[in-house]
Scaffold this active site. Sequence first.
Site, PDB file in Angstrom:
ATOM      1  N   HIS A   1      13.173 -37.767 -11.935  1.00  0.00           N
ATOM      2  CA  HIS A   1      12.554 -38.363 -10.749  1.00  0.00           C
ATOM      3  C   HIS A   1      11.111 -37.907 -10.595  1.00  0.00           C
ATOM      4  CE1 HIS A   1      16.303 -40.198  -9.595  1.00  0.00           C
ATOM      5  NE2 HIS A   1      16.902 -39.030  -9.790  1.00  0.00           N
TER       6      HIS A   1
ATOM      7  N   LYS B   1       5.335  -4.611  -5.253  1.00  0.00           N
ATOM      8  CA  LYS B   1       6.784  -4.455  -5.206  1.00  0.00           C
ATOM      9  C   LYS B   1       7.332  -4.689  -3.801  1.00  0.00           C
ATOM     10  CE  LYS B   1      10.722  -3.143  -6.978  1.00  0.00           C
ATOM     11  NZ  LYS B   1      11.311  -4.215  -7.773  1.00  0.00           N
TER      12      LYS B   1
ATOM     13  N   TRP C   1      -3.237  -2.476  -1.640  1.00  0.00           N
ATOM     14  CA  TRP C   1      -3.014  -3.875  -2.006  1.00  0.00           C
ATOM     15  C   TRP C   1      -3.706  -4.659  -0.900  1.00  0.00           C
ATOM     16  CZ3 TRP C   1      -0.632  -8.309  -0.113  1.00  0.00           C
ATOM     17  CH2 TRP C   1      -0.330  -9.298  -1.051  1.00  0.00           C
TER      18      TRP C   1
ATOM     19  N   GLU D   1      15.499 -18.059 -10.827  1.00  0.00           N
ATOM     20  CA  GLU D   1      15.174 -16.657 -11.082  1.00  0.00           C
ATOM     21  C   GLU D   1      14.583 -16.479 -12.489  1.00  0.00           C
ATOM     22  OE1 GLU D   1      14.678 -14.109  -9.513  1.00  0.00           O
ATOM     23  OE2 GLU D   1      15.023 -12.376 -10.818  1.00  0.00           O
TER      24      GLU D   1
ATOM     25  N   ARG E   1       3.265  -0.011  -5.166  1.00  0.00           N
ATOM     26  CA  ARG E   1       3.067  -0.590  -3.837  1.00  0.00           C
ATOM     27  C   ARG E   1       1.713  -1.268  -3.689  1.00  0.00           C
ATOM     28  NH1 ARG E   1       6.796   1.148  -0.307  1.00  0.00           N
ATOM     29  NH2 ARG E   1       5.524   0.455   1.408  1.00  0.00           N
TER      30      ARG E   1
ATOM     31  N   GLU F   1       6.033 -14.497 -13.275  1.00  0.00           N
ATOM     32  CA  GLU F   1       5.391 -13.354 -12.605  1.00  0.00           C
ATOM     33  C   GLU F   1       4.888 -12.307 -13.587  1.00  0.00           C
ATOM     34  OE1 GLU F   1       7.822 -11.565  -9.501  1.00  0.00           O
ATOM     35  OE2 GLU F   1       9.573 -11.473 -10.759  1.00  0.00           O
TER      36      GLU F   1
ATOM     37  N   CYS G   1       0.833  -1.191   0.000  1.00  0.00           N
ATOM     38  CA  CYS G   1       0.000   0.000   0.000  1.00  0.00           C
ATOM     39  C   CYS G   1       0.882   1.262   0.000  1.00  0.00           C
ATOM     40  CB  CYS G   1      -0.941   0.111   1.195  1.00  0.00           C
ATOM     41  SG  CYS G   1      -2.041  -1.287   1.356  1.00  0.00           S
TER      42      CYS G   1
ATOM     43  N   ASN H   1      -1.028   1.416   6.023  1.00  0.00           N
ATOM     44  CA  ASN H   1      -0.245   0.393   5.339  1.00  0.00           C
ATOM     45  C   ASN H   1       0.204  -0.584   6.411  1.00  0.00           C
ATOM     46  OD1 ASN H   1       1.592  -1.121   3.872  1.00  0.00           O
ATOM     47  ND2 ASN H   1       3.195   0.434   3.975  1.00  0.00           N
ATOM     48  N   GLY H   2      -0.162  -1.868   6.256  1.00  0.00           N
ATOM     49  CA  GLY H   2       0.224  -2.859   7.266  1.00  0.00           C
ATOM     50  C   GLY H   2      -0.982  -3.677   7.679  1.00  0.00           C
TER      51      GLY H   2
ATOM     52  N   LYS I   1      10.904 -14.927 -13.034  1.00  0.00           N
ATOM     53  CA  LYS I   1      10.722 -13.721 -13.859  1.00  0.00           C
ATOM     54  C   LYS I   1       9.620 -13.968 -14.884  1.00  0.00           C
ATOM     55  CE  LYS I   1      12.114 -11.398 -12.291  1.00  0.00           C
ATOM     56  NZ  LYS I   1      12.582 -10.797 -11.112  1.00  0.00           N
TER      57      LYS I   1
HETATM   58  C1  G6P Z   1       8.200  -9.126  -3.876  1.00  0.00           C
HETATM   59  C2  G6P Z   1       8.719  -8.654  -5.220  1.00  0.00           C
HETATM   60  C3  G6P Z   1       9.936  -9.485  -5.628  1.00  0.00           C
HETATM   61  C4  G6P Z   1      11.003  -9.412  -4.540  1.00  0.00           C
HETATM   62  C5  G6P Z   1      10.445  -9.840  -3.191  1.00  0.00           C
HETATM   63  C6  G6P Z   1      11.414  -9.528  -2.066  1.00  0.00           C
HETATM   64  O1  G6P Z   1       7.662 -10.391  -3.981  1.00  0.00           O
HETATM   65  O2  G6P Z   1       7.712  -8.783  -6.193  1.00  0.00           O
HETATM   66  O3  G6P Z   1      10.475  -8.973  -6.846  1.00  0.00           O
HETATM   67  O4  G6P Z   1      12.067 -10.254  -4.905  1.00  0.00           O
HETATM   68  O5  G6P Z   1       9.243  -9.118  -2.900  1.00  0.00           O
HETATM   69  O6  G6P Z   1      11.514  -8.134  -1.961  1.00  0.00           O
HETATM   70  P1  G6P Z   1      12.731  -7.374  -1.304  1.00  0.00           P
HETATM   71  O7  G6P Z   1      12.361  -5.929  -1.397  1.00  0.00           O
HETATM   72  O8  G6P Z   1      12.845  -7.859   0.101  1.00  0.00           O
HETATM   73  O9  G6P Z   1      13.944  -7.717  -2.114  1.00  0.00           O
END
Ligand code: G6P
Length: 612
Positions: A508, A607, A75, A485, A27, A492, A2, A101-102, A489
Amino acid sequence: MCGIVGYIGPKQAAPLILEALEKLEYRGYDSSGIAIADGNKLGVVKAKGRLSVLEEMTDCGRALPGCLGIGHTRWATHGEPNDVNAHPHLSQHGEVALVHNGIVENYIELRDFLTEQGYSFMSETDTEIAANLVEHLYRSNREDGPEAAIREALSLISGAFALGIIFADHPDTLYAVRKDSPLIVGVGKGENFIASDVPAILKHTRQVIRLDEYDMAVLTAGSVKIYNRYGEELHKNIEHIQWDADAAEKGGYPHFMLKEIMEQPDVIRSTVRPRVRDGRIDLGLSHISPDDIMACDRIFIVACGSASYVGQVAKHYIERYTRIPVTVELASEFRYSNPIVTDRTIAIVISQSGETIDTLFALREAKSRGAHVLSIVNVVGSTIANESEDVIYTWAGPEIAVATTKAYSAQLSVCYLLALYMGHCRHMVSDSELKDFLNAIEELPGLMRSLLEKSDYIKYLASLHFSCRNIYFIGRNIDHALALEGSLKLKEISYIFSEAYPAGELKHGTISLIEPGSLVVALCTYSPLTEKMISNMREVKARGAVVLALATEGTPGVEETADQVMWIPKTDPFVLPSLAILPLQLFAYYVALLKGCDIDKPRNLAKSVTVE
Ligand code: G6P
């Protein structure tokens, strides 16, 4: 999660707040809202959907007169994203409007208490309870003023929060508090701001105060006062933000993600250069000493999402150069795992935002058990950075696209330096080895740039595969860490089902999913195991899979086996992960582009994840 913005000053608040909220949509963006004090009345407008819906409803804020206001982009946590659950929440008697926020963890207990006091609730949110709690406390003891009511509310609320609050009978004052969720104060000339993050207010001021746990900010147009939880006034440092508002804009690229991918060579340079001097690494560690590194018998790397996949690569490097056992734990699991931590443990905490709640709580867990805590963080002054014994900033600049790219690469480069530094402290990396590795890192930005210039070929490959329904990534050793990763990527941002497996594990179980036309992305950059990877590629080809390999130029056997190859330049194997990740990021980007996805703001993601 948020985004919060608040304004008090001589200008009309609503247009300014809406514009600032645009910078915080990363956010959260499932609904938004704004509350404005106009005279002694609080008006609230809120709507489900992107901020543009609210902008349309309010003529970009022009329809809402008043010079004090708070805004929010949400969010959802408690209650689905809809108009009623959107913030701000207005208290029952219309005296208090609040953005949050929280999570208020004890909201059921507080709701029962407020119900006994005659309150009823319209939304499913924990935030509405906070608004009513503040109002109830204020009405019970009006003479002590809003600050006392907020302070008392804080002592009753458990959980994480950043709150922006306005009162109908104080139309010249903006209140804000935080615990576990980020909040800054922007200090302007004759006007002041609150925001969840700096880009929101950079257009108006570069003078920022970062609030610490339980700090309360009381802002009028002409004054900024900060108090601690006991009501004592604090004199906090004002930070002057150096980076430009443009840095947070797209800079000519169609998406932040592509811009951030292309920025990576520069990011590596600015992350690494200041730490390397005369063939030595200086990470600026002031608490964790070479003796601590010598004595260390166990390392935990704790992180979430992509940051944890950086940790998977780092594990290989740290173990290789220090021979200290490294365990990579997802922060959300670490916290509840009763981890075996002693004062000889080092916990490496990796986070772009420095605010991810699971990572923060994992940090506190490690700390409380006696570990030395070293964090690798991008956002300067963030909570994780503040609570660590030592912090190595990645200096990647603001990352706006939800899917991380440049922060990932910056974290990776810090991990190279950290592994070498620790290895050197333990006399396992010699001066001359160190010099060679540092030379390889020095050359990395140039190689990255040349690889990124060939992005058209990756776009072509994406055009061949963007309609796939499942994509598997396989690799061994470090390549497996990178495959994790690459797969994340892709899924997502393109919403294609994707999984990453250690290549040897495929047979397996997962190989049963391979059918004619399945796409398998096979990473073969880790040369000691290339032959084994080629066998694995053959296995999936024999079952009809299409194989897209990722390999270093000149690797024998790859071209003959794979259907297509993403080549990366030959260089010192030490820095290969930083090159290998680039085609994977670009592949995900172009697949999502061709599928017409909302690349910078993928559905259901945010994010900065500031809830557990
Ligand atoms: C969210 C983001 C990811 C990120 C993760 C950890 O899920 O979408 O891209 O890797 O948080 O975030 P941080 O800010 O702790 O790296």
